[in-house]
Design a protein around this motif. Structure first.
Motif, PDB file in Angstrom:
ATOM      1  N   GLU A   1       1.766  -8.411   4.871  1.00  0.00           N
ATOM      2  CA  GLU A   1       2.501  -7.912   3.716  1.00  0.00           C
ATOM      3  C   GLU A   1       3.907  -8.492   3.658  1.00  0.00           C
ATOM      4  OE1 GLU A   1       3.496  -5.780   0.294  1.00  0.00           O
ATOM      5  OE2 GLU A   1       1.516  -6.085   1.209  1.00  0.00           O
TER       6      GLU A   1
ATOM      7  N   LEU B   1      -8.127  -0.402   3.978  1.00  0.00           N
ATOM      8  CA  LEU B   1      -7.890  -1.847   4.015  1.00  0.00           C
ATOM      9  C   LEU B   1      -8.081  -2.400   5.425  1.00  0.00           C
ATOM     10  CD1 LEU B   1      -6.964  -4.454   2.582  1.00  0.00           C
ATOM     11  CD2 LEU B   1      -4.621  -3.838   3.206  1.00  0.00           C
TER      12      LEU B   1
ATOM     13  N   ALA C   1      -5.204   4.577   1.960  1.00  0.00           N
ATOM     14  CA  ALA C   1      -5.466   3.212   1.512  1.00  0.00           C
ATOM     15  C   ALA C   1      -5.280   2.211   2.657  1.00  0.00           C
ATOM     16  CB  ALA C   1      -4.537   2.861   0.354  1.00  0.00           C
ATOM     17  N   LEU C   2      -4.312   2.493   3.526  1.00  0.00           N
ATOM     18  CA  LEU C   2      -4.092   1.623   4.684  1.00  0.00           C
ATOM     19  C   LEU C   2      -5.303   1.630   5.605  1.00  0.00           C
ATOM     20  CD1 LEU C   2      -2.221  -0.123   6.470  1.00  0.00           C
ATOM     21  CD2 LEU C   2      -1.362   2.005   7.482  1.00  0.00           C
TER      22      LEU C   2
ATOM     23  N   TYR D   1      -1.539  -5.756   9.121  1.00  0.00           N
ATOM     24  CA  TYR D   1      -1.218  -5.487   7.709  1.00  0.00           C
ATOM     25  C   TYR D   1       0.265  -5.712   7.432  1.00  0.00           C
ATOM     26  CZ  TYR D   1       0.477  -2.825   3.775  1.00  0.00           C
ATOM     27  OH  TYR D   1       1.150  -2.467   2.638  1.00  0.00           O
TER      28      TYR D   1
ATOM     29  N   ILE E   1       0.840  -1.192   0.000  1.00  0.00           N
ATOM     30  CA  ILE E   1       0.000   0.000   0.000  1.00  0.00           C
ATOM     31  C   ILE E   1       0.879   1.247   0.000  1.00  0.00           C
ATOM     32  CG2 ILE E   1      -1.515   1.351   1.503  1.00  0.00           C
ATOM     33  CD1 ILE E   1      -2.996  -1.188   2.133  1.00  0.00           C
ATOM     34  N   LYS E   2       0.485   2.243  -0.790  1.00  0.00           N
ATOM     35  CA  LYS E   2       1.319   3.429  -0.975  1.00  0.00           C
ATOM     36  C   LYS E   2       0.890   4.629  -0.133  1.00  0.00           C
ATOM     37  CE  LYS E   2       3.932   1.490  -4.106  1.00  0.00           C
ATOM     38  NZ  LYS E   2       5.354   1.166  -3.809  1.00  0.00           N
TER      39      LYS E   2
END
Length: 291
Positions: free
Chosen positions: A26, A11, A7-8, A22, A2-3
């Protein structure tokens, strides 16, 4: 990977995850054996952190010069003196532990660079003091460490951890941000609270220069480790109280990169400007290096 922090958040809401969940997923790519290996290594790192935070509290440093000397021991003894403190005993103990870890680095003892040797005292001192305060288990501390790693990945993605590129804000600032998010999670904060804590910590230290005497990562770095863990604790409490950074975490990280790029070279670990350029610093360096 994730950038963006946005977005984090999305999610983690969808999966009902913490930031630590996460990061572990990941890094392991869902492989259970790799996940177990990562957790085992993090427990090993945590053991080193615990040791480094206490190493000089009783014995002192025995270093051969006076750039830093027994600051951990002095602060630890002061925290137990029973006097009225300007801050509080827990914060003093956190600062003493940050000093101890940093002094361990100066003595060439084993430490965890979190994320750098120059900022090595902040995350360990934050975690160990929190464990003492809320009786957190090693598993919980490892989860918090994973959260700090996640924050560090974002900071590195936008900028740097190198004081020579971004000033001390990139080292002690990054570590303080990582520690703040870890503390926010340990004390019950959700993903957004952790990111707010991380943002506030950077805001508080934005623009901090890197000006070590003689190019040695000792002074003023040692004080910045102690103040860095204090900043992390304050920032976590601010976020847990419901305050927040109006500038999102991603933009705060971008701003830190821009500020670092704008710093003159003399203030980026060259040992030329700032405190390193004072008359007293030059005299001390002459004694140390024989010049």
């Amino acid at each position: 990977m994730i950038k963006t922090a946005k977005a984090l958040i999305e999610l983690c809401r969808e999966k009902d995850w913490k930031i630590s969940d996460y990061v572990l997923e990941e890094e392991s790519r869902g492989d259970e054996e790799k996940k177990a290996a990562i957790l085992k290594e993090l427990h090993h790192m945590l053991d080193i952190m615990k040791e480094s935070t206490s190493r000089t509290l009783e014995s002192g440093t025995n270093l051969n010069h006076d750039l830093i000397k027994d600051f951990g021991k002095k602060t630890w003894e002061y925290s137990k003196s029973g006097k009225k403190f300007v801050t509080d005993e827990k914060t003093l103990r956190a600062m003493a532990r940050a000093f101890s870890t940093f002094e361990s680095n100066a003595k060439m003892d084993v430490i965890v660079a979190a994320p750098t040797a120059g900022s090595c005292g902040i995350v360990p001192a934050a975690l160990v003091t929190a464990a003492e305060d809320i009786d957190a288990s090693d598993d919980e501390l490892v989860e918090a460490l994973l959260t700090s790693i996640g924050i560090g990945q974002f900071i590195a993605g936008y900028g740097t951890f190198a004081g020579s590129e971004g000033g001390c804000q990139a080292e002690c600032g990054a570590a303080s941000s990582m520690a703040a998010a870890a503390l926010a999670q340990l004390y019950g904060g959700d993903v957004e609270t952790c990111l707010n804590a991380a943002s506030i910590a950077i805001v508080n230290i934005l623009g901090l220069v890197c000006d070590p005497l003689g190019g040695l990562v000792q002074y003023p770095c040692t004080f910045r480790n102690a103040s860095g863990v204090s900043n992390a604790r304050v920032s976590a409490d601010m976020a847990l109280a419901g305050t927040y950074s109006i500038i999102p975490f991603d933009e705060v990280c971008k701003a830190m990169k821009e500020v670092g790029d704008a710093m003159p070279a003399s203030l980026r670990e060259t040992g030329i400007g700032g405190l390193a350029g004072t008359d007293t610093a030059k005299t001390l360096c002459g004694k140390i290096f024989g010049k």
